[in-house]
Scaffold this motif. Structure first.
Motif, PDB file in Angstrom:
ATOM      1  N   UNK A  31       0.972  -1.540   0.002  1.00 34.13           N
ATOM      2  CA  UNK A  31       0.197   0.184  -0.129  1.00 34.13           C
ATOM      3  C   UNK A  31       0.596   0.826   0.218  1.00 34.13           C
ATOM      4  N   UNK A  32       1.888   0.961   0.518  1.00 29.07           N
ATOM      5  CA  UNK A  32       2.915   2.478   0.768  1.00 29.07           C
ATOM      6  C   UNK A  32       3.534   2.315  -0.758  1.00 29.07           C
ATOM      7  N   UNK A  39       1.066   9.384  -5.073  1.00 28.16           N
ATOM      8  CA  UNK A  39       0.808  10.588  -4.515  1.00 28.16           C
ATOM      9  C   UNK A  39       2.709  11.015  -4.210  1.00 28.16           C
ATOM     10  N   UNK A  40       3.392  10.597  -4.633  1.00 23.75           N
ATOM     11  CA  UNK A  40       5.066  11.199  -4.819  1.00 23.75           C
ATOM     12  C   UNK A  40       5.296  12.320  -3.611  1.00 23.75           C
ATOM     13  N   UNK A  41       5.334  11.915  -2.753  1.00 21.47           N
ATOM     14  CA  UNK A  41       5.095  11.998  -1.890  1.00 21.47           C
ATOM     15  C   UNK A  41       5.031  10.968   0.389  1.00 21.47           C
ATOM     16  N   UNK A  42       6.328  11.085   0.535  1.00 23.50           N
ATOM     17  CA  UNK A  42       6.837   9.660   1.539  1.00 23.50           C
ATOM     18  C   UNK A  42       5.568  10.276   2.642  1.00 23.50           C
ATOM     19  N   UNK A  46       2.770   7.711   4.031  1.00 22.88           N
ATOM     20  CA  UNK A  46       2.733   7.174   5.087  1.00 22.88           C
ATOM     21  C   UNK A  46       1.225   7.087   5.540  1.00 22.88           C
ATOM     22  N   UNK A  47       0.442   8.478   5.671  1.00 25.32           N
ATOM     23  CA  UNK A  47      -0.848   8.571   6.050  1.00 25.32           C
ATOM     24  C   UNK A  47      -2.054   7.727   5.821  1.00 25.32           C
ATOM     25  N   UNK A  48      -1.141   7.318   4.191  1.00 23.08           N
ATOM     26  CA  UNK A  48      -2.570   6.621   3.481  1.00 23.08           C
ATOM     27  C   UNK A  48      -2.563   5.417   4.628  1.00 23.08           C
ATOM     28  N   UNK A  49      -0.940   4.793   3.915  1.00 23.38           N
ATOM     29  CA  UNK A  49      -0.837   3.459   5.076  1.00 23.38           C
ATOM     30  C   UNK A  49      -1.846   3.566   5.736  1.00 23.38           C
ATOM     31  N   UNK A  50      -1.585   4.702   7.259  1.00 21.04           N
ATOM     32  CA  UNK A  50      -2.028   4.365   8.034  1.00 21.04           C
ATOM     33  C   UNK A  50      -4.143   4.614   7.982  1.00 21.04           C
ATOM     34  N   UNK A  51      -4.643   5.341   6.930  1.00 20.49           N
ATOM     35  CA  UNK A  51      -5.876   5.492   7.181  1.00 20.49           C
ATOM     36  C   UNK A  51      -6.191   4.636   6.155  1.00 20.49           C
ATOM     37  N   UNK A  78      -6.238   2.842  -2.946  1.00 22.54           N
ATOM     38  CA  UNK A  78      -6.520   3.791  -4.126  1.00 22.54           C
ATOM     39  C   UNK A  78      -7.736   4.518  -3.710  1.00 22.54           C
ATOM     40  N   UNK A  79      -8.869   4.492  -3.456  1.00 17.22           N
ATOM     41  CA  UNK A  79      -9.728   5.302  -3.399  1.00 17.22           C
ATOM     42  C   UNK A  79      -9.552   7.070  -2.550  1.00 17.22           C
ATOM     43  N   UNK A  80      -8.637   6.400  -1.541  1.00 16.06           N
ATOM     44  CA  UNK A  80      -7.733   7.055  -0.189  1.00 16.06           C
ATOM     45  C   UNK A  80      -7.127   8.641  -1.712  1.00 16.06           C
ATOM     46  N   UNK A  81      -6.216   7.655  -2.324  1.00 15.90           N
ATOM     47  CA  UNK A  81      -5.122   8.293  -3.253  1.00 15.90           C
ATOM     48  C   UNK A  81      -5.366   8.811  -4.090  1.00 15.90           C
ATOM     49  N   UNK A  82      -6.757   8.536  -4.896  1.00 14.05           N
ATOM     50  CA  UNK A  82      -7.542   9.455  -5.720  1.00 14.05           C
ATOM     51  C   UNK A  82      -8.314  11.211  -4.929  1.00 14.05           C
TER      52      UNK A  82
END
Length: 189
Positions: A31-32, A39-42, A46-51, A78-82
């Protein structure tokens, strides 16, 4: 593997914390990488992984064990990233996160690895950077399918399930995404 994570998800749904911890272990890197590519932002990745795992945990009772667990978790991630990209209004910084010394997870280094001369190495890393920039610049609707297909290696059916879209739409978006990349790279190379 798929049977194992479905079994773990069932156990976790029944309140088995160790099973949930094992699911986190199995999927956190995947997921990371997905989030980092999108997102191209570490920090955001990491926030997306937690969420993602928070959502998985709070929605375990809604997980349908007739479908692959991987499909379900990829859909959430994917939905969280979008959502995050939409909030950002796609103001990409193509070079800010480019050189953060992430040698280990360079998917473009899968080219045959004979010993290269320093000149070849420079040319290769420039090409990798250009491919990476081109993927970053993809319109949002193509970006997710291209990343899931080529960087996460999901099948068309798995992407279709993860994004809740027909396979025909996935095929069209992949084709258009590839065309977009090809044109971008022709301009660059």
């Amino acid at each position: 593997m798929n049977h194992m994570d479905t079994r773990l998800a069932k156990l976790a749904r029944g309140g088995d914390r160790a099973a949930f911890a094992e699911l986190v272990e199995l999927y956190k890197d995947k997921i990371f990488h997905l989030a980092y590519r999108m997102l191209h932002n570490r920090h955001e990745a990491e926030e997306i992984v937690q969420e993602t795992f928070l959502r998985v945990y709070t929605n375990l009772e809604r997980y349908d064990d007739q479908q692959k667990f991987s499909t379900w978790i990829y859909r959430i991630g994917t939905n969280l990233c979008i959502d995050r990209l939409r909030k950002r209004k796609i103001s990409y910084s193509l070079d800010a996160e480019m050189s953060d010394g992430e040698g280990g997870s360079d998917w473009y280094a899968t080219l045959a690895s004979q010993d290269r001369t320093p000149d070849q190495q420079v040319a290769l890393s420039e090409t990798q950077a250009q491919i990476r920039e081109s993927i970053d610049a993809l319109p949002e609707k193509y970006k997710a399918v291209v990343i899931l297909r080529y960087l996460q290696d999901l099948s068309l059916q798995e992407i279709s399930d993860a994004l809740s879209m027909p396979v025909t739409t996935i095929k069209t978006r992949l084709h258009r995404g590839r065309e977009y990349l090809r044109k971008k790279l022709e301009q660059l190379l």
